[in-house]
Structures are given as C-alpha cells and as structure tokens.
Design a protein around this motif. Structure first.
Motif, short mmCIF file in Angstrom:
data_model
loop_
_atom_site.label_atom_id
_atom_site.label_comp_id
_atom_site.label_asym_id
_atom_site.label_seq_id
_atom_site.Cartn_x
_atom_site.Cartn_y
_atom_site.Cartn_z
N GLU A 16 -53.49 55.82 95.79
CA GLU A 16 -52.27 54.91 96.12
C GLU A 16 -52.69 54.01 97.46
N ALA A 17 -53.30 54.68 98.36
CA ALA A 17 -53.59 53.72 99.52
C ALA A 17 -54.86 53.01 99.32
N LEU A 18 -55.80 53.32 98.27
CA LEU A 18 -56.73 52.37 97.91
C LEU A 18 -56.27 51.38 97.14
N ALA A 19 -55.39 51.31 96.46
CA ALA A 19 -54.86 50.42 95.69
C ALA A 19 -54.17 49.27 96.48
N THR A 50 -61.44 41.98 104.41
CA THR A 50 -61.81 43.25 104.15
C THR A 50 -61.20 43.51 102.56
N GLY A 51 -61.41 44.66 102.04
CA GLY A 51 -60.87 44.85 100.73
C GLY A 51 -61.99 45.05 100.03
N LEU A 52 -61.53 45.90 98.47
CA LEU A 52 -62.38 46.34 97.68
C LEU A 52 -62.70 45.50 96.30
N TYR A 53 -63.63 44.81 96.20
CA TYR A 53 -63.82 43.75 95.37
C TYR A 53 -64.42 44.09 94.12
N ALA A 54 -64.87 45.36 94.19
CA ALA A 54 -65.87 45.71 92.96
C ALA A 54 -65.37 47.13 92.27
N THR A 55 -64.99 47.39 91.19
CA THR A 55 -64.87 48.61 90.58
C THR A 55 -65.66 49.79 91.11
N THR A 56 -67.20 49.56 91.28
CA THR A 56 -67.78 50.81 91.70
C THR A 56 -67.52 51.04 93.13
N ALA A 114 -60.51 53.05 104.72
CA ALA A 114 -59.95 52.21 103.91
C ALA A 114 -58.59 52.97 103.27
N VAL A 115 -58.57 54.40 103.18
CA VAL A 115 -57.48 55.13 102.95
C VAL A 115 -56.42 55.07 104.15
N TYR A 116 -56.79 55.24 105.27
CA TYR A 116 -55.91 55.23 106.44
C TYR A 116 -55.44 53.95 106.85
N ALA A 117 -56.38 52.74 106.40
CA ALA A 117 -56.27 51.40 107.08
C ALA A 117 -56.42 51.46 108.53
N GLN A 118 -56.96 51.90 109.05
CA GLN A 118 -57.67 52.10 110.50
C GLN A 118 -59.00 52.02 110.73
N PRO A 119 -59.60 51.62 112.06
CA PRO A 119 -60.88 51.47 112.45
C PRO A 119 -61.45 52.83 112.55
N TYR A 120 -62.62 53.32 112.49
CA TYR A 120 -63.23 54.53 112.61
C TYR A 120 -63.31 54.81 114.03
#
Length: 304
Positions: A16-19, A50-56, A114-120
């Motif tokens: 859900e978070a990564l979606a 930012t974001g996930l542009y590839a399925t891999t 990416a899951v928590y939407a916060q910097p490391y």
C-alpha cells in the motif's frame, strides 16, 4: 517466528505504501525536464524527482522492505509498520554488525525510506550511508557457470543481440519485429524500451550487423500469438547479460576512438584504478549509447 497474520499485514502495508510511489508507465526523464522548467519559470530551486518508475524497482523495494520489517517484527514483537518504525535504527546497526555489503544496506534503507516516505537521516538516525567501493563489485564481471546451461538456438540468439547492442534483459524481452532500423548515416540500430520508461536506439556494432538482421528476419517469420521477437524462455534470469553488455561497452569505446570522438580531455580513475585514464569525449558517446548520462558509471561498471 512471526505469525502468518502479522507477515500478511506487513506485506499488505508495504504494498500500500509503495503504491503511493508507483510511477510506472511514466518517463522519469520527462518528469525531470518538467520539474526543471517549473523551477526556472518560478525562479525556485529544482525539486528532486522521486518515485518508482520501473517494475523491477518496485519489486525489489517491496522484497527488501519486507525482509527488514519481518526481522524487526520477530525481534521486537511488532505487528504493523507503525510499531516497527522505532526499531529501524537497531535494524541498521544489525546490518552493519552482520557485515552486509554497502549495496545491500543502501537498498534496504532506501526501500524503507520509500515505505515510510521519510529521509534516512530521520528514520535511522545516521548522517551518511556506507560508501560503495568499485573494488567490491564482483557480479557480472565474468561469465558464470550458468552460461554453460543454455545452448538452445534462442539462447544463442539472445546472447548475440546483447553482445551486439548492449541491451539489458528487459530491453531484449520488449523487442518486436519493428525495432530494427537504420539511421541517417547508414548505421544499424535496435530500438530498446528499458527500465524507468526510457527508450533508445542502440547502435549495433558493425561486426554483428548481418547476424542481427538474420535474427530479426528469422523470428519475425515465425508464426505465433506473441508480439515480442524472442520467446520468454530465451532469457533466463541468470543469463550473464551484464557481462555481455560490458563487452559491448568496451568494443564501443574502441569504435568511437577510431572515429575521432576523442577530445583530449581526460577522465582519471582513482582508488585501486589510479593511473588509468579515459577520454571524456569517447566516454560521453559510449554513455549515451548505453542509456546512461554519467561517464563514471560507464568506467566503474563496464570498462573494467
């Protein structure tokens, strides 16, 4: 051992978070260009895309985040993402104690970011992540034992295409009969669709041009319902395509050197490769053909 219910809940929450970060189907390059234009028009600082542009990337982040969160849930009895969050610094220290590679640590850290939407820095309480050293790279530097397992005709054809145009696995998988073309200078090129929504017309090395034409003609003539040129069985996941891609890059460097692409401005290697140098003009030409934008990536990962 955590219960199946907890594992299922964590998996669901991760997905859900990564979606919310899912940008597949969009071009990262186009989004960057649009963001730069907005910054210029409004006289503001460029905001990093930012974001996930590839399925891999999405699949890798989901798997790595789940690995980390299940460990935390088992160690501390957590039941959901919110409860796991406070134990992220402890997990980071455990990864270092187990001497996990800098690549593994950084991937898991960024997956959790990416899951928590916060910097490391906020999530893990660290200022800097472990540095990845070029000397530690071993994957794809030589042919593996898996190369001896695949000798069917379509395996040989897939390897030749990778060697001829430097395609990644996804690029080879996406090939259709219409993806072979000739540019204005008479060079043969293969149109590739690759990770992050990027597309490029990769130069086919002249020595392989006739064989590449033959492969396209052969598979285009075969009847079948699939729109793709190669069958999926031609591209097993452990086929050493990165090694072949590196061989292509090295040949490509010589190809552009022979055609006067050198500028005399040099890129000097450091650390364990100190003393080696490459012409930046040639590196730029190779980088563009490989689908990269930085010369150091080509030197580190392909010109070894």
């Amino acid at each position: 051992m955590i219960s199946h219910r907890v594992e299922k809940r964590l998996t669901h929450e991760v997905h859900e978070a990564l979606a919310l970060r899912d940008k597949r189907g969009r071009s990262k390059h186009s989004d960057k260009q649009a963001a730069r234009k907005v910054a210029q028009d409004n006289h503001t600082a460029y905001k990093t895309i930012t974001g996930l542009y590839a399925t891999t990337s999405l699949t890798t982040y989901a798997r790595q985040a789940k690995t980390a969160l299940c460990w935390i849930a088992e160690q501390y009895g957590c039941r959901n993402l919110a409860e796991c969050k406070e134990h992220l610094p402890a997990y980071y220290e455990d990864m270092k104690a187990r001497n996990l590679s800098a690549w593994t640590i950084r991937t898991r850290v960024y997956a959790l970011c990416a899951v928590y939407a916060q910097p490391y820095q906020e999530l893990f309480g660290v200022e800097n992540l472990p540095i990845r050293h070029r000397a530690d790279i071993t994957r794809g530097r030589a042919l593996s034992a898996s190369n001896d397992r695949y000798h069917a005709e379509h395996h040989e054809d897939a390897r030749l295409l990778a060697r001829a145009c430097g395609a990644r696995r996804g690029g080879l998988r996406g090939l259709t009969a219409d993806d072979l073309r000739t540019d204005t200078e008479g060079n043969l090129r293969v149109h590739l669709r690759e990770k992050g929504g990027k597309e490029r017309d990769a130069l086919v090395l002249p020595d392989y041009a006739d064989r590449v034409r033959g492969i396209f003609a052969k598979y285009s003539a075969k009847p079948g319902d699939s729109k793709y040129l190669l069958p999926l069985t031609a591209l097993p996941k452990d086929m050493p395509l990165h090694y072949l891609r590196a061989q292509y890059a090295q040949d490509l460097y010589r190809y552009f050197a022979e055609r006067g692409a050198a500028t005399g401005i040099m890129y000097y290697c450091r650390a364990e490769r100190k003393g080696q140098a490459f012409d930046k003009g040639i590196l730029l030409a190779v980088s563009q053909q490989m689908g990269h934008s930085r010369c150091d990536v080509v030197v580190s990962h392909y010109l070894y």
